[in-house]
Design a protein around this motif. Structure first.
Motif, PDB file in Angstrom:
ATOM      1  N   ARG A 171       0.856  -1.193   0.000  1.00  0.00           N
ATOM      2  CA  ARG A 171       0.000   0.000   0.000  1.00  0.00           C
ATOM      3  C   ARG A 171       0.883   1.231   0.000  1.00  0.00           C
ATOM      4  NH1 ARG A 171      -5.594   0.232  -0.773  1.00  0.00           N
ATOM      5  NH2 ARG A 171      -6.607  -1.283   0.533  1.00  0.00           N
ATOM      6  N   SER A 172       0.548   2.172  -0.856  1.00  0.00           N
ATOM      7  CA  SER A 172       1.245   3.446  -0.901  1.00  0.00           C
ATOM      8  C   SER A 172       0.399   4.479  -0.165  1.00  0.00           C
ATOM      9  CB  SER A 172       1.459   3.859  -2.366  1.00  0.00           C
ATOM     10  OG  SER A 172       2.071   5.119  -2.432  1.00  0.00           O
ATOM     11  N   SER A 226      -2.630   4.692 -16.036  1.00  0.00           N
ATOM     12  CA  SER A 226      -1.562   5.682 -16.157  1.00  0.00           C
ATOM     13  C   SER A 226      -1.020   6.112 -14.796  1.00  0.00           C
ATOM     14  CB  SER A 226      -2.061   6.898 -16.944  1.00  0.00           C
ATOM     15  OG  SER A 226      -3.182   7.466 -16.289  1.00  0.00           O
ATOM     16  N   GLY A 227      -0.644   5.148 -14.006  1.00  0.00           N
ATOM     17  CA  GLY A 227      -0.063   5.371 -12.689  1.00  0.00           C
ATOM     18  C   GLY A 227      -0.080   4.069 -11.928  1.00  0.00           C
ATOM     19  N   PRO A 228       0.811   3.906 -10.957  1.00  0.00           N
ATOM     20  CA  PRO A 228       0.907   2.612 -10.269  1.00  0.00           C
ATOM     21  C   PRO A 228      -0.358   2.211  -9.519  1.00  0.00           C
ATOM     22  CG  PRO A 228       2.450   4.215  -9.329  1.00  0.00           C
ATOM     23  CD  PRO A 228       1.835   4.856 -10.523  1.00  0.00           C
ATOM     24  N   GLY A 229      -1.043   3.152  -8.884  1.00  0.00           N
ATOM     25  CA  GLY A 229      -2.289   2.827  -8.189  1.00  0.00           C
ATOM     26  C   GLY A 229      -3.429   2.553  -9.147  1.00  0.00           C
ATOM     27  N   LYS A 230      -3.467   3.292 -10.245  1.00  0.00           N
ATOM     28  CA  LYS A 230      -4.492   3.069 -11.268  1.00  0.00           C
ATOM     29  C   LYS A 230      -4.310   1.694 -11.905  1.00  0.00           C
ATOM     30  CE  LYS A 230      -4.617   7.975 -12.524  1.00  0.00           C
ATOM     31  NZ  LYS A 230      -4.366   8.935 -13.618  1.00  0.00           N
ATOM     32  N   LEU A 231      -3.062   1.352 -12.198  1.00  0.00           N
ATOM     33  CA  LEU A 231      -2.731   0.072 -12.815  1.00  0.00           C
ATOM     34  C   LEU A 231      -3.222  -1.094 -11.956  1.00  0.00           C
ATOM     35  CD1 LEU A 231       0.826  -0.745 -14.169  1.00  0.00           C
ATOM     36  CD2 LEU A 231      -0.372  -2.313 -12.706  1.00  0.00           C
ATOM     37  N   THR A 232      -2.917  -1.060 -10.658  1.00  0.00           N
ATOM     38  CA  THR A 232      -3.326  -2.175  -9.798  1.00  0.00           C
ATOM     39  C   THR A 232      -4.841  -2.242  -9.659  1.00  0.00           C
ATOM     40  OG1 THR A 232      -2.948  -0.808  -7.832  1.00  0.00           O
ATOM     41  CG2 THR A 232      -1.175  -2.311  -8.484  1.00  0.00           C
ATOM     42  N   ALA A 267      16.047  -6.158  -4.663  1.00  0.00           N
ATOM     43  CA  ALA A 267      15.942  -5.272  -5.823  1.00  0.00           C
ATOM     44  C   ALA A 267      14.595  -5.516  -6.495  1.00  0.00           C
ATOM     45  CB  ALA A 267      17.078  -5.547  -6.805  1.00  0.00           C
ATOM     46  N   ALA A 268      13.954  -4.443  -6.962  1.00  0.00           N
ATOM     47  CA  ALA A 268      12.650  -4.612  -7.610  1.00  0.00           C
ATOM     48  C   ALA A 268      12.386  -3.479  -8.587  1.00  0.00           C
ATOM     49  CB  ALA A 268      11.538  -4.666  -6.559  1.00  0.00           C
ATOM     50  N   VAL A 269      11.457  -3.747  -9.500  1.00  0.00           N
ATOM     51  CA  VAL A 269      11.033  -2.778 -10.499  1.00  0.00           C
ATOM     52  C   VAL A 269       9.557  -2.488 -10.269  1.00  0.00           C
ATOM     53  CG1 VAL A 269      10.627  -2.428 -12.964  1.00  0.00           C
ATOM     54  CG2 VAL A 269      12.760  -3.472 -12.187  1.00  0.00           C
ATOM     55  N   LEU A 270       9.246  -1.215 -10.083  1.00  0.00           N
ATOM     56  CA  LEU A 270       7.863  -0.768  -9.924  1.00  0.00           C
ATOM     57  C   LEU A 270       7.228  -0.641 -11.302  1.00  0.00           C
ATOM     58  CD1 LEU A 270       5.489   0.532  -8.282  1.00  0.00           C
ATOM     59  CD2 LEU A 270       6.652   2.728  -8.637  1.00  0.00           C
ATOM     60  N   LEU A 271       6.063  -1.265 -11.483  1.00  0.00           N
ATOM     61  CA  LEU A 271       5.313  -1.090 -12.725  1.00  0.00           C
ATOM     62  C   LEU A 271       4.478   0.171 -12.562  1.00  0.00           C
ATOM     63  CD1 LEU A 271       4.192  -4.756 -13.461  1.00  0.00           C
ATOM     64  CD2 LEU A 271       6.301  -3.568 -14.144  1.00  0.00           C
ATOM     65  N   ARG A 272       4.787   1.203 -13.336  1.00  0.00           N
ATOM     66  CA  ARG A 272       4.129   2.505 -13.183  1.00  0.00           C
ATOM     67  C   ARG A 272       2.944   2.702 -14.110  1.00  0.00           C
ATOM     68  NH1 ARG A 272       5.486   6.420  -9.988  1.00  0.00           N
ATOM     69  NH2 ARG A 272       4.244   7.808 -11.275  1.00  0.00           N
ATOM     70  N   ALA A 273       2.996   2.154 -15.331  1.00  0.00           N
ATOM     71  CA  ALA A 273       1.894   2.408 -16.264  1.00  0.00           C
ATOM     72  C   ALA A 273       1.829   1.341 -17.345  1.00  0.00           C
ATOM     73  CB  ALA A 273       2.040   3.786 -16.915  1.00  0.00           C
ATOM     74  N   LEU A 274       0.610   1.115 -17.804  1.00  0.00           N
ATOM     75  CA  LEU A 274       0.338   0.184 -18.905  1.00  0.00           C
ATOM     76  C   LEU A 274      -0.455   0.897 -19.983  1.00  0.00           C
ATOM     77  CD1 LEU A 274      -1.187  -2.971 -17.115  1.00  0.00           C
ATOM     78  CD2 LEU A 274       1.216  -2.545 -17.628  1.00  0.00           C
ATOM     79  N   GLU A 275      -0.311   0.419 -21.198  1.00  0.00           N
ATOM     80  CA  GLU A 275      -1.249   0.738 -22.259  1.00  0.00           C
ATOM     81  C   GLU A 275      -2.305  -0.360 -22.181  1.00  0.00           C
ATOM     82  OE1 GLU A 275      -1.600   0.668 -27.114  1.00  0.00           O
ATOM     83  OE2 GLU A 275       0.387   0.609 -26.194  1.00  0.00           O
ATOM     84  N   CYS A 279       0.480  -0.880  -4.969  1.00  0.00           N
ATOM     85  CA  CYS A 279       1.506  -0.749  -5.993  1.00  0.00           C
ATOM     86  C   CYS A 279       2.128  -2.123  -6.196  1.00  0.00           C
ATOM     87  CB  CYS A 279       2.595   0.235  -5.561  1.00  0.00           C
ATOM     88  SG  CYS A 279       2.020   1.939  -5.447  1.00  0.00           S
ATOM     89  N   VAL A 280       2.511  -2.432  -7.432  1.00  0.00           N
ATOM     90  CA  VAL A 280       3.096  -3.736  -7.730  1.00  0.00           C
ATOM     91  C   VAL A 280       4.503  -3.564  -8.282  1.00  0.00           C
ATOM     92  CG1 VAL A 280       2.041  -3.918 -10.045  1.00  0.00           C
ATOM     93  CG2 VAL A 280       2.731  -5.993  -8.822  1.00  0.00           C
ATOM     94  N   ASN A 281       5.406  -4.327  -7.706  1.00  0.00           N
ATOM     95  CA  ASN A 281       6.809  -4.358  -8.100  1.00  0.00           C
ATOM     96  C   ASN A 281       7.171  -5.794  -8.461  1.00  0.00           C
ATOM     97  OD1 ASN A 281       8.285  -1.657  -6.791  1.00  0.00           O
ATOM     98  ND2 ASN A 281       6.418  -2.269  -5.784  1.00  0.00           N
ATOM     99  N   VAL A 282       8.217  -5.946  -9.235  1.00  0.00           N
ATOM    100  CA  VAL A 282       8.705  -7.260  -9.626  1.00  0.00           C
ATOM    101  C   VAL A 282      10.117  -7.408  -9.075  1.00  0.00           C
ATOM    102  CG1 VAL A 282       9.212  -8.785 -11.566  1.00  0.00           C
ATOM    103  CG2 VAL A 282       7.374  -7.096 -11.751  1.00  0.00           C
ATOM    104  N   ALA A 283      10.334  -8.411  -8.213  1.00  0.00           N
ATOM    105  CA  ALA A 283      11.671  -8.670  -7.684  1.00  0.00           C
ATOM    106  C   ALA A 283      12.583  -9.121  -8.816  1.00  0.00           C
ATOM    107  CB  ALA A 283      11.615  -9.731  -6.588  1.00  0.00           C
ATOM    108  N   CYS A 284      13.833  -8.706  -8.733  1.00  0.00           N
ATOM    109  CA  CYS A 284      14.816  -9.100  -9.744  1.00  0.00           C
ATOM    110  C   CYS A 284      16.174  -9.237  -9.077  1.00  0.00           C
ATOM    111  CB  CYS A 284      14.838  -8.111 -10.903  1.00  0.00           C
ATOM    112  SG  CYS A 284      15.037  -6.391 -10.434  1.00  0.00           S
ATOM    113  N   GLU A 285      17.158  -9.551  -9.889  1.00  0.00           N
ATOM    114  CA  GLU A 285      18.508  -9.844  -9.422  1.00  0.00           C
ATOM    115  C   GLU A 285      18.457 -11.137  -8.594  1.00  0.00           C
ATOM    116  OE1 GLU A 285      20.814  -6.537  -8.020  1.00  0.00           O
ATOM    117  OE2 GLU A 285      19.975  -5.175  -9.510  1.00  0.00           O
ATOM    118  N   PRO A 286      19.579 -11.639  -8.085  1.00  0.00           N
ATOM    119  CA  PRO A 286      19.551 -12.921  -7.371  1.00  0.00           C
ATOM    120  C   PRO A 286      18.676 -12.870  -6.113  1.00  0.00           C
ATOM    121  CG  PRO A 286      21.787 -12.367  -8.010  1.00  0.00           C
ATOM    122  CD  PRO A 286      20.941 -11.155  -8.304  1.00  0.00           C
ATOM    123  N   GLU A 287      18.059 -14.000  -5.791  1.00  0.00           N
ATOM    124  CA  GLU A 287      17.229 -14.104  -4.594  1.00  0.00           C
ATOM    125  C   GLU A 287      18.017 -13.604  -3.386  1.00  0.00           C
ATOM    126  OE1 GLU A 287      14.531 -17.390  -2.182  1.00  0.00           O
ATOM    127  OE2 GLU A 287      15.635 -17.992  -3.973  1.00  0.00           O
ATOM    128  N   GLY A 288      17.338 -12.847  -2.527  1.00  0.00           N
ATOM    129  CA  GLY A 288      17.965 -12.298  -1.334  1.00  0.00           C
ATOM    130  C   GLY A 288      18.547 -10.912  -1.521  1.00  0.00           C
TER     131      GLY A 288
END
Length: 189
Positions: free
Chosen positions: A69-70, A118-124, A88-96, A76-85
């Motif tokens: 929750r923001s 057109s925004g992270p809260g709108k997207l979710t 690091a994550a990427v926030l999905l900010r907007a979709l078409e 807000c939804v993020n995707v974890a990346c890089e090695p486990e532990g």
């Protein structure tokens, strides 16, 4: 490149690489047009002070969703990346929005499709993503991720909506997209 290979990259490679991919939740979604990178040594990252019960999913295997929750208002939804532990994550900010627009319109109740994702809260909200999705795998039901059907031209700008390390050019957008959360400022290739 496979999804697993993409998600195992650095936050910058993943943020740039996810642009143009389509994310779906229960068959509803669209093309990712904007994302932001958050590294573990980044003072704006939820992982900056280490692992907690709230941010634990950020430290998961690449592709784990970190949903939070923001300001107690929006998911807000993020995707974890890089090695486990890593934290690091990427926030999905907007979709078409491309699939399931009727359902998105019902969820969002906005007059223009431009305002659906057109925004992270709108997207979710449009996709029906909630805290119950925290810790799920991005590529497993009810989620699906489809590769971009063509290369996209990417620009970077400083991130938006944060108060720490706000000048870092860690916001990635598809150039010329009309679906971004806010217009690019000081965009660079």
């Amino acid at each position: 490149m496979t999804l697993d290979e993409l998600l195992a990259g650095t936050v910058h490679d993943v943020a740039r690489g996810l642009l143009g991919w389509t994310i779906l939740r229960d068959g509803i979604g669209g093309r990712i047009v904007e994302a932001e990178a958050y590294a573990p040594d980044d003072p704006a990252s939820h992982a900056f002070r280490g692992r907690t019960p709230r941010n634990g999913s950020m430290f998961g295997t690449p592709g784990t969703l970190y949903v939070y929750r923001s300001y107690g208002i929006h998911w807000c939804v993020n995707v974890a990346c890089e090695p486990e532990g890593t934290g690091a994550a990427v926030l999905l900010r907007a979709l078409e929005p491309t699939v399931g627009l009727a359902e998105m319109r019902e969820r969002r109740r906005v007059p223009h499709d431009r305002d659906l994702c057109s925004g992270p809260g709108k997207l979710t909200q449009a996709l029906g993503i909630t805290g119950a999705d925290d810790g799920r795998a991005m590529g497993s039901p009810p989620f699906a991720l489809e590769p971009a059907d063509a290369a996209v031209e990417v620009v970077t700008t400083p991130r938006v909506g944060i108060t720490k390390a706000e000048d870092r050019p860690w916001r990635y957008l598809i150039r010329e997209t009309e679906w971004a959360s806010r217009g690019p400022r000081r965009a660079s290739p």
